[in-house]
Motif scaffolding. Structure first.
Motif, PDB file in Angstrom:
ATOM      1  N   PHE A  57      23.434 -63.185  22.452  1.00 33.93           N
ATOM      2  CA  PHE A  57      23.369 -63.728  21.098  1.00 33.93           C
ATOM      3  C   PHE A  57      24.357 -63.009  20.174  1.00 33.93           C
ATOM      4  CE2 PHE A  57      21.735 -63.521  16.757  1.00 33.93           C
ATOM      5  CZ  PHE A  57      21.694 -64.870  16.460  1.00 33.93           C
ATOM      6  N   LEU A  58      24.397 -61.679  20.247  1.00 29.90           N
ATOM      7  CA  LEU A  58      25.307 -60.924  19.384  1.00 29.90           C
ATOM      8  C   LEU A  58      26.767 -61.208  19.720  1.00 29.90           C
ATOM      9  CD1 LEU A  58      23.396 -57.529  19.207  1.00 29.90           C
ATOM     10  CD2 LEU A  58      23.591 -59.273  17.417  1.00 29.90           C
ATOM     11  N   VAL A  59      27.072 -61.341  20.991  1.00 27.77           N
ATOM     12  CA  VAL A  59      28.450 -61.668  21.389  1.00 27.77           C
ATOM     13  C   VAL A  59      28.847 -63.033  20.831  1.00 27.77           C
ATOM     14  CG1 VAL A  59      29.860 -62.315  23.389  1.00 27.77           C
ATOM     15  CG2 VAL A  59      28.545 -60.201  23.432  1.00 27.77           C
ATOM     16  N   LEU A  60      27.954 -64.010  20.920  1.00 28.37           N
ATOM     17  CA  LEU A  60      28.266 -65.343  20.396  1.00 28.37           C
ATOM     18  C   LEU A  60      28.247 -65.369  18.867  1.00 28.37           C
ATOM     19  CD1 LEU A  60      26.292 -67.583  22.902  1.00 28.37           C
ATOM     20  CD2 LEU A  60      28.754 -67.115  22.852  1.00 28.37           C
ATOM     21  N   HIS A  61      27.331 -64.642  18.253  1.00 29.22           N
ATOM     22  CA  HIS A  61      27.214 -64.642  16.796  1.00 29.22           C
ATOM     23  C   HIS A  61      28.445 -64.020  16.131  1.00 29.22           C
ATOM     24  CE1 HIS A  61      25.270 -64.635  12.905  1.00 29.22           C
ATOM     25  NE2 HIS A  61      25.584 -63.358  12.771  1.00 29.22           N
ATOM     26  N   PHE A  62      28.922 -62.913  16.684  1.00 33.41           N
ATOM     27  CA  PHE A  62      30.086 -62.242  16.112  1.00 33.41           C
ATOM     28  C   PHE A  62      31.402 -62.766  16.697  1.00 33.41           C
ATOM     29  CE2 PHE A  62      26.775 -59.020  15.232  1.00 33.41           C
ATOM     30  CZ  PHE A  62      26.895 -59.030  13.846  1.00 33.41           C
ATOM     31  N   ARG A  63      31.310 -63.850  17.468  1.00 29.61           N
ATOM     32  CA  ARG A  63      32.461 -64.565  18.010  1.00 29.61           C
ATOM     33  C   ARG A  63      33.390 -63.658  18.825  1.00 29.61           C
ATOM     34  NH1 ARG A  63      32.244 -69.667  16.140  1.00 29.61           N
ATOM     35  NH2 ARG A  63      31.249 -70.009  14.142  1.00 29.61           N
ATOM     36  N   LEU A  64      32.796 -62.771  19.622  1.00 26.41           N
ATOM     37  CA  LEU A  64      33.590 -61.974  20.544  1.00 26.41           C
ATOM     38  C   LEU A  64      34.073 -62.856  21.691  1.00 26.41           C
ATOM     39  CD1 LEU A  64      31.352 -58.792  20.619  1.00 26.41           C
ATOM     40  CD2 LEU A  64      33.433 -59.169  19.295  1.00 26.41           C
ATOM     41  N   ILE A  65      33.300 -63.890  22.000  1.00 24.12           N
ATOM     42  CA  ILE A  65      33.685 -64.944  22.935  1.00 24.12           C
ATOM     43  C   ILE A  65      33.413 -66.262  22.220  1.00 24.12           C
ATOM     44  CG2 ILE A  65      33.179 -66.091  25.114  1.00 24.12           C
ATOM     45  CD1 ILE A  65      32.305 -63.426  26.225  1.00 24.12           C
ATOM     46  N   VAL A  66      34.410 -67.118  22.155  1.00 17.89           N
ATOM     47  CA  VAL A  66      34.244 -68.406  21.493  1.00 17.89           C
ATOM     48  C   VAL A  66      34.113 -69.480  22.568  1.00 17.89           C
ATOM     49  CG1 VAL A  66      35.246 -70.061  19.888  1.00 17.89           C
ATOM     50  CG2 VAL A  66      35.582 -67.616  19.530  1.00 17.89           C
ATOM     51  N   LEU A  67      33.009 -70.215  22.531  1.00 16.09           N
ATOM     52  CA  LEU A  67      32.791 -71.296  23.479  1.00 16.09           C
ATOM     53  C   LEU A  67      33.354 -72.589  22.917  1.00 16.09           C
ATOM     54  CD1 LEU A  67      29.097 -70.517  24.512  1.00 16.09           C
ATOM     55  CD2 LEU A  67      31.197 -69.908  25.711  1.00 16.09           C
ATOM     56  N   PRO A  68      33.926 -73.427  23.764  1.00 17.70           N
ATOM     57  CA  PRO A  68      34.452 -74.704  23.266  1.00 17.70           C
ATOM     58  C   PRO A  68      33.303 -75.615  22.827  1.00 17.70           C
ATOM     59  CG  PRO A  68      34.576 -74.635  25.642  1.00 17.70           C
ATOM     60  CD  PRO A  68      34.139 -73.271  25.188  1.00 17.70           C
ATOM     61  N   PRO A  69      33.525 -76.435  21.808  1.00 17.85           N
ATOM     62  CA  PRO A  69      32.462 -77.331  21.345  1.00 17.85           C
ATOM     63  C   PRO A  69      32.174 -78.432  22.358  1.00 17.85           C
ATOM     64  CG  PRO A  69      34.489 -77.787  20.175  1.00 17.85           C
ATOM     65  CD  PRO A  69      34.747 -76.569  21.027  1.00 17.85           C
ATOM     66  N   LEU A  70      30.935 -78.886  22.359  1.00 18.31           N
ATOM     67  CA  LEU A  70      30.565 -80.016  23.216  1.00 18.31           C
ATOM     68  C   LEU A  70      31.059 -81.306  22.583  1.00 18.31           C
ATOM     69  CD1 LEU A  70      26.900 -79.039  24.118  1.00 18.31           C
ATOM     70  CD2 LEU A  70      28.901 -78.947  25.591  1.00 18.31           C
ATOM     71  N   PRO A  71      31.335 -82.322  23.386  1.00 15.25           N
ATOM     72  CA  PRO A  71      31.741 -83.606  22.806  1.00 15.25           C
ATOM     73  C   PRO A  71      30.620 -84.206  21.965  1.00 15.25           C
ATOM     74  CG  PRO A  71      31.541 -83.753  25.200  1.00 15.25           C
ATOM     75  CD  PRO A  71      31.334 -82.326  24.827  1.00 15.25           C
ATOM     76  N   ALA A  72      31.012 -84.961  20.937  1.00 15.89           N
ATOM     77  CA  ALA A  72      30.029 -85.521  20.000  1.00 15.89           C
ATOM     78  C   ALA A  72      29.151 -86.563  20.666  1.00 15.89           C
ATOM     79  CB  ALA A  72      30.737 -86.109  18.793  1.00 15.89           C
ATOM     80  N   SER A  73      29.693 -87.357  21.559  1.00 20.04           N
ATOM     81  CA  SER A  73      28.872 -88.356  22.234  1.00 20.04           C
ATOM     82  C   SER A  73      29.109 -88.267  23.736  1.00 20.04           C
ATOM     83  CB  SER A  73      29.213 -89.766  21.741  1.00 20.04           C
ATOM     84  OG  SER A  73      30.464 -90.154  22.259  1.00 20.04           O
ATOM     85  N   TRP A  74      28.103 -88.658  24.488  1.00 18.04           N
ATOM     86  CA  TRP A  74      28.163 -88.583  25.930  1.00 18.04           C
ATOM     87  C   TRP A  74      28.524 -89.921  26.563  1.00 18.04           C
ATOM     88  CZ3 TRP A  74      27.918 -83.987  28.315  1.00 18.04           C
ATOM     89  CH2 TRP A  74      27.440 -82.922  27.573  1.00 18.04           C
ATOM     90  N   THR A  75      28.908 -90.907  25.746  1.00 19.70           N
ATOM     91  CA  THR A  75      29.244 -92.230  26.293  1.00 19.70           C
ATOM     92  C   THR A  75      30.716 -92.382  26.527  1.00 19.70           C
ATOM     93  OG1 THR A  75      29.357 -93.173  24.102  1.00 19.70           O
ATOM     94  CG2 THR A  75      27.258 -93.309  25.276  1.00 19.70           C
TER      95      THR A  75
END
Length: 87
Positions: A69-87
């Motif tokens: 949680f702390l790694v993701l919260h402080f953006r030490l690792i940035v995850l790519p966003p999920l697509p807005a729709s799955w269709t």
């Protein structure tokens, strides 16, 4: 990380840690020299100590989840966003 995602990640970490903790410190009936008789598995643990292993699993999973949680919260690792729709 939303609340549902956080809970899902915690449960995934918890189960993974549980499977790593389960075999630690167990003694089978065969290793202890106890005859199980007919129908008993000689590889079954004599005293699995499940309550202790569940508590150990919970605090280890909580520590690992907090680190993630702390790694993701402080953006030490940035995850790519999920697509807005799955269709």
């Amino acid at each position: 990380m939303g609340i549902a995602t956080g809970i899902a990640i915690f449960l995934t970490i918890w189960w993974t840690v549980l499977f790593a903790i389960l075999p630690l410190g167990t003694v089978s009936h065969a290793e202890a020299g106890i005859d199980k008789g007919d129908g008993g598995d000689p590889g079954a643990p004599v005293d699995p100590k499940l309550k202790t292993k569940f508590f150990t699993t919970t605090w280890i999973a909580a520590i690992l989840w907090t680190i993630l949680f702390l790694v993701l919260h402080f953006r030490l690792i940035v995850l790519p966003p999920l697509p807005a729709s799955w269709t």
